[in-house]
Design an enzyme around this catalytic site. Sequence first.
Site, PDB file in Angstrom:
ATOM      1  N   GLU A  99      25.270  37.954  51.586  1.00 15.53           N
ATOM      2  CA  GLU A  99      25.636  39.270  51.130  1.00 15.53           C
ATOM      3  C   GLU A  99      27.194  39.330  50.998  1.00 15.53           C
ATOM      4  OE1 GLU A  99      23.805  41.477  50.087  1.00 15.53           O
ATOM      5  OE2 GLU A  99      21.792  41.017  51.184  1.00 15.53           O
ATOM      6  N   ASP A 140      18.522  32.698  53.178  1.00 18.50           N
ATOM      7  CA  ASP A 140      19.894  33.313  53.900  1.00 18.50           C
ATOM      8  C   ASP A 140      19.396  34.200  54.912  1.00 18.50           C
ATOM      9  OD1 ASP A 140      18.048  35.265  52.242  1.00 18.50           O
ATOM     10  OD2 ASP A 140      19.701  35.578  50.820  1.00 18.50           O
TER      11      ASP A 140
HETATM   12  C1  LIG Z   1      19.878  40.075  46.287  1.00 16.43           C
HETATM   13  C2  LIG Z   1      21.114  41.114  46.632  1.00 16.43           C
HETATM   14  O1  LIG Z   1      21.054  42.203  46.970  1.00 16.43           O
HETATM   15  N1  LIG Z   1      22.448  40.282  46.728  1.00 16.43           N
HETATM   16  C3  LIG Z   1      23.733  40.998  46.660  1.00 16.43           C
HETATM   17  C4  LIG Z   1      24.813  40.033  46.551  1.00 16.43           C
HETATM   18  C5  LIG Z   1      26.167  40.764  46.917  1.00 16.43           C
HETATM   19  C6  LIG Z   1      27.204  39.815  46.181  1.00 16.43           C
HETATM   20  C7  LIG Z   1      28.468  40.357  46.602  1.00 16.43           C
HETATM   21  N2  LIG Z   1      28.840  40.853  47.763  1.00 16.43           N
HETATM   22  C8  LIG Z   1      28.797  41.630  45.586  1.00 16.43           C
HETATM   23  O2  LIG Z   1      28.632  42.798  45.966  1.00 16.43           O
HETATM   24  O3  LIG Z   1      29.056  41.458  44.201  1.00 16.43           O
HETATM   25  C9  LIG Z   1      23.815  42.049  45.474  1.00 16.43           C
HETATM   26  O4  LIG Z   1      24.308  43.073  45.997  1.00 16.43           O
HETATM   27  O5  LIG Z   1      23.136  41.872  44.340  1.00 16.43           O
END
Ligand SMILES: CC(=O)N[C@@H](CCC[C@H](N)C(=O)O)C(=O)O
Length: 374
Positions: free
Chosen positions: A129, A70
């Site tokens: 993200e 990513d």
């Molecule tokens: C690995 C990581 O930190 N991923 C993010 C993915 C975010 C998904 C979305 N924007 C949300 O906030 O639900 C995480 O915050 O886990």
Amino acid sequence: MLSLEKMTAIRRDLHQIPELGFQEFKTQKYLLQFFEQLPADRYELKKWRTGLLVKVKGTNPSKIMGYRADIDGLPITEETGYSFSSAHEGMMHACGHDFHMTIGLAIAEHFIFHPIADDLLVIFQPAEEGPGGAKPMMESKEFLDWKPDFITALHIAPDLTPGTIGTKPGLLFANTSELFIDLKGKGGHAAYPHTAKDMIVAASQLVGQFQTIISRNVDPLDSAVITVGKITGGTVQNIIAENARLEGTIRTLSAQSMGKVKERIEALVKGLEMGYECEAKIDYGAMYYQVFNEPELTQEFMEFADGLSFVQFEESKEAMTGEDFGYFLSEIPGFMFWLGTGSEYGLHHSRLQPDETAMETALRTMTEYFSFKS
Ligand SMILES: CC(=O)N[C@@H](CCC[C@H](N)C(=O)O)C(=O)O
């Protein structure tokens, strides 16, 4: 194979240009320039929005193997004190995507100069993200033409020491849903609260009530999280706020719990509308499918990693992090794993300082793994 010195230089270049989802223009240009220096007959390349798909040619391919990185940054003001800190104010690679990309470039470079039988697709995916690049990328012609037969990805893990790799078969990361709630009441003079409907009080009340969803409505053996990461509202200290907005995220280990949590949020918001004489709008934004590692491939990788002299393998537990890589895994067999990097401060922190030597562990592991699988 790219030296650690060269990988470090690339990571530091990328670290300085974090960009938000689907705005990764400089990042894409940087990645393109990297490939332009490599022998063009050894790979094919396609742009997809702000991302890239790079197919490194095998000598006698019977399948396409996939590695996904990513590429987006986060809206965080960096406080690492690095000499190579973000040059983009208010944005930072605080989730390791600068590492993920560098490792992807290094893997591609290795197989460009050391061909194996099978093709290798290295995917540079935007907007992990938010709002989520995996799903639309997977639906694109560019991706479908080169859809891999199996797929892998890694994520840096600040809580694991460098040299460590961890994963598990089955569920690794949670189901996620963003959460945005807009409240509208009636503004007024701070001295006359009885004439107004104060949305700061209503928003605060709602955050408190959400805690009871986790403690009273979700089975304690089936974890869930509701985090409100941002509240905005009001205009000045002596005016009662007419509007407030809550921004958060929901995490659950099962799809059923996600439904249940949302049902309860909706019920509490309805109650809030009646109790506080206000209007509320809920928007769930982007939702990510759980990261579910295909058991057989994962078990094979775990044994493979455990057998590498330079890797300390540790079986992981499920985490409440989300990842749109889950969409790839919902259609293509594969797995995600944690790459230990250390760091006193964790993911999404303005002082995250992962150890760059971990990139070498990842590169050696993945080049040996793809050679073994080819
Ligand atoms: C690995 C990581 O930190 N991923 C993010 C993915 C975010 C998904 C979305 N924007 C949300 O906030 O639900 C995480 O915050 O886990």
